[in-house]
Design an enzyme around this catalytic site. Structure first.
Site, mmCIF file in Angstrom:
data_model
loop_
_atom_site.group_PDB
_atom_site.id
_atom_site.type_symbol
_atom_site.label_atom_id
_atom_site.label_comp_id
_atom_site.label_asym_id
_atom_site.label_seq_id
_atom_site.Cartn_x
_atom_site.Cartn_y
_atom_site.Cartn_z
ATOM 1 N N CYS A 65 0.866 -1.171 0.000
ATOM 2 C CA CYS A 65 0.000 0.000 0.000
ATOM 3 C C CYS A 65 0.907 1.227 0.000
ATOM 4 O O CYS A 65 2.073 1.157 0.402
ATOM 5 C CB CYS A 65 -0.844 -0.058 1.262
ATOM 6 S SG CYS A 65 -1.922 1.339 1.492
ATOM 7 N N SER A 67 0.871 3.595 2.056
ATOM 8 C CA SER A 67 1.356 3.879 3.410
ATOM 9 C C SER A 67 2.503 2.948 3.797
ATOM 10 O O SER A 67 3.401 3.333 4.546
ATOM 11 C CB SER A 67 0.220 3.819 4.428
ATOM 12 O OG SER A 67 -0.663 2.782 4.145
ATOM 13 N N HIS A 70 5.904 4.396 2.882
ATOM 14 C CA HIS A 70 6.487 5.459 3.719
ATOM 15 C C HIS A 70 7.418 4.910 4.801
ATOM 16 O O HIS A 70 8.235 5.643 5.337
ATOM 17 C CB HIS A 70 5.382 6.304 4.368
ATOM 18 C CG HIS A 70 4.596 7.104 3.381
ATOM 19 N ND1 HIS A 70 5.200 7.884 2.417
ATOM 20 C CD2 HIS A 70 3.269 7.251 3.190
ATOM 21 C CE1 HIS A 70 4.262 8.456 1.684
ATOM 22 N NE2 HIS A 70 3.084 8.090 2.129
ATOM 23 N N GLU A 95 -3.233 -5.553 3.284
ATOM 24 C CA GLU A 95 -4.101 -5.865 2.139
ATOM 25 C C GLU A 95 -3.836 -7.326 1.824
ATOM 26 O O GLU A 95 -2.905 -7.629 1.078
ATOM 27 C CB GLU A 95 -3.737 -4.960 0.963
ATOM 28 C CG GLU A 95 -3.848 -3.488 1.323
ATOM 29 C CD GLU A 95 -3.526 -2.554 0.167
ATOM 30 O OE1 GLU A 95 -3.152 -3.034 -0.921
ATOM 31 O OE2 GLU A 95 -3.651 -1.337 0.363
ATOM 32 N N CYS A 127 -14.073 3.027 23.596
ATOM 33 C CA CYS A 127 -13.774 4.458 23.683
ATOM 34 C C CYS A 127 -14.980 5.261 23.148
ATOM 35 O O CYS A 127 -15.916 4.687 22.587
ATOM 36 C CB CYS A 127 -12.513 4.793 22.884
ATOM 37 S SG CYS A 127 -12.725 4.670 21.110
ATOM 38 N N CYS A 138 -11.331 5.352 16.432
ATOM 39 C CA CYS A 138 -11.055 4.692 17.714
ATOM 40 C C CYS A 138 -9.784 5.264 18.329
ATOM 41 O O CYS A 138 -8.769 5.439 17.660
ATOM 42 C CB CYS A 138 -10.902 3.183 17.495
ATOM 43 S SG CYS A 138 -10.329 2.317 18.973
ATOM 44 N N ARG A 242 -0.173 4.501 -15.754
ATOM 45 C CA ARG A 242 -1.366 4.581 -14.904
ATOM 46 C C ARG A 242 -2.548 5.219 -15.639
ATOM 47 O O ARG A 242 -3.700 4.889 -15.335
ATOM 48 C CB ARG A 242 -1.049 5.347 -13.619
ATOM 49 C CG ARG A 242 -0.232 4.510 -12.643
ATOM 50 C CD ARG A 242 0.141 5.261 -11.398
ATOM 51 N NE ARG A 242 0.645 4.330 -10.380
ATOM 52 C CZ ARG A 242 1.089 4.715 -9.181
ATOM 53 N NH1 ARG A 242 1.115 5.993 -8.851
ATOM 54 N NH2 ARG A 242 1.528 3.823 -8.320
#
Ligand SMILES: [Zn+2]
Ligand SMILES: [Zn+2]
Length: 385
Positions: A65, A67, A70, A95, A127, A138, A242
């Site tokens: 992914c 993220s 990173h 994923e 919470c 959350c 792409r």
């Protein structure tokens, strides 16, 4: 079991004061302020055993992914760039798809042998946001592939309530392998579904729509818009590969925002009315926010899914006179999102397979990582087994 493990050094930046809970759990809320000098290697870990409410999944497929990437980028001081919740050592991968091979004593809704994908956000349930049915916010969130070991391993342990069967997709695919491919691609579609239908409240069939960015989230957006009745889907994406993928996923046209002015194209392609819905999936706010501001329709919606740690200026006037809505969305938990995306796939309304541009065996994760860093791919999957 074999796993691809990341490790890093706990070394909070001088201006970052970890809370008592962070110090005790070594779970940093802002990973990029605490962890530096990331390393990665294949290691042998204990094969997980299920708690009473858990299942063990034998892994088949896992995707990279945005993220995840990173984690592998660092700044000049060696700190990782991922700004979210992190604990090391850890196994990435949220994923994913595989088969349930063991269930805990309390688990009744899912059986051994079931092919599944997972909802990666593990909410606490108690919470304030959880109690008002807002699990994406959350306060004690755990995330599979971030703070809990994820799918770049032979086995994964997840709470049973986070498992969703993918068996209903089987009649749509040619092989068991393709079933797991689809399962590993459910997650990006859930992120899009959450942004479009939960956070932004949807759009009217017949809408003129625009997607900025042709990475996995942009491509999933195109397919979702198509399935849900957009009359026109325009995509802006800098890489030619792409742009071609966007057309394959159902876009009507794809443009290079470096050679055209996006807002001019949008106005020309929408009878001068502007787009009813625009999706930011590029994480390039400096370029996309002004373009969207200038080409929004009356009562139009701008939905931001891309993440970009940049401060940008917004000129509210054109948005205000059109009573436009700007929605900033994140997450994919709860709210019927997973079952609805799975139904759309099982019905053949969305097909994620054209997004897959490469597959690597489990032993070649570093090579897959290098390929992911070069932009232009759709989704790269790892064939765990
Ligand atoms: Zn993801
Ligand atoms: Zn909670």
């Amino acid at each position: 079991m074999k796993a691809f493990v990341l490790d890093a050094t706990w070394d909070p930046r001088p201006d970052y004061r970890p809370s008592a809970v962070e110090l005790e759990t070594r779970r940093a809320l802002v990973g990029s302020s605490v962890w530096r000098h990331l390393t990665s290697s294949y290691r042998t870990l204990d094969t997980p055993k299920p708690g009473p409410d858990d299942v063990i999944i034998k892994q088949r497929r896992v995707g990279f992914c945005g993220s995840d990437m990173h984690f592998f980028e660092s700044d000049a001081d060696g700190y990782i760039k991922y700004p979210g919740l992190t604990r090391f050592p850890s196994v990435l991968g949220h994923e994913l798809a595989g088969d349930v091979v063991e269930v805990g004593a309390n688990v009744t809704h899912i059986k051994v042998g079931e092919p599944v994908t997972i909802e990666d956000m593990v909410r606490c349930g108690t919470c304030f946001p959880c109690r008002i049915n807002q699990p994406n916010f959350c306060e004690n969130l755990d995330e599979v592939g971030f703070s809990i070991n994820g799918g770049f391993a032979e086995y994964v342990r997840v709470p049973a309530r986070n498992c969703w069967s993918i068996a209903a997709i089987r009649p749509r695919v040619a092989s068991e392998g393709e079933l797991y491919d689809c399962g590993a691609l459910v997650e990006p579609f859930t992120v899009v579904y959450n942004a479009l239908f939960i956070a932004a409240g949807g759009f009217q069939p017949g809408a003129y729509t625009v997607v900025h960015g042709g990475g996995p989230i942009g491509l999933a957006s195109v397919a979702m818009l198509r399935a849900c009745g957009a009359a026109k889907i325009l995509v802006f994406e800098v890489t030619p590969q792409r742009r071609a993928l966007a057309l394959k996923m159902g876009a009507d046209a794809a443009y290079d925002p470096k050679t055209v002015k996006a807002e001019e194209v949008v106005m020309a392609e929408t009878e001068g009315l502007g787009a009813d819905l625009q999706i930011e999936a590029a994480g390039a706010f400096v370029h996309t926010i002004p373009a969207m501001e200038n080409s929004v329709s009356l009562l139009g919606k701008i939905v931001v899914i891309g993440r970009d740690a940049a401060r940008v200026s917004i000129y509210p006037e054109p948005l205000q006179v059109k009573r436009a809505i700007l929605v900033l969305a994140k997450g994919n938990a709860g709210m019927g999102i997973y079952p609805n995306v799975l139904r759309l796939m099982a019905a053949g309304r969305i097909d994620p397979r054209p997004m897959i541009t490469a597959k690597y065996p489990f032993g070649q994760i570093p090579a897959a990582l290098d390929a992911s860093k070069a932009r232009g791919h759709g989704k790269i999957l790892i064939d765990v087994a």
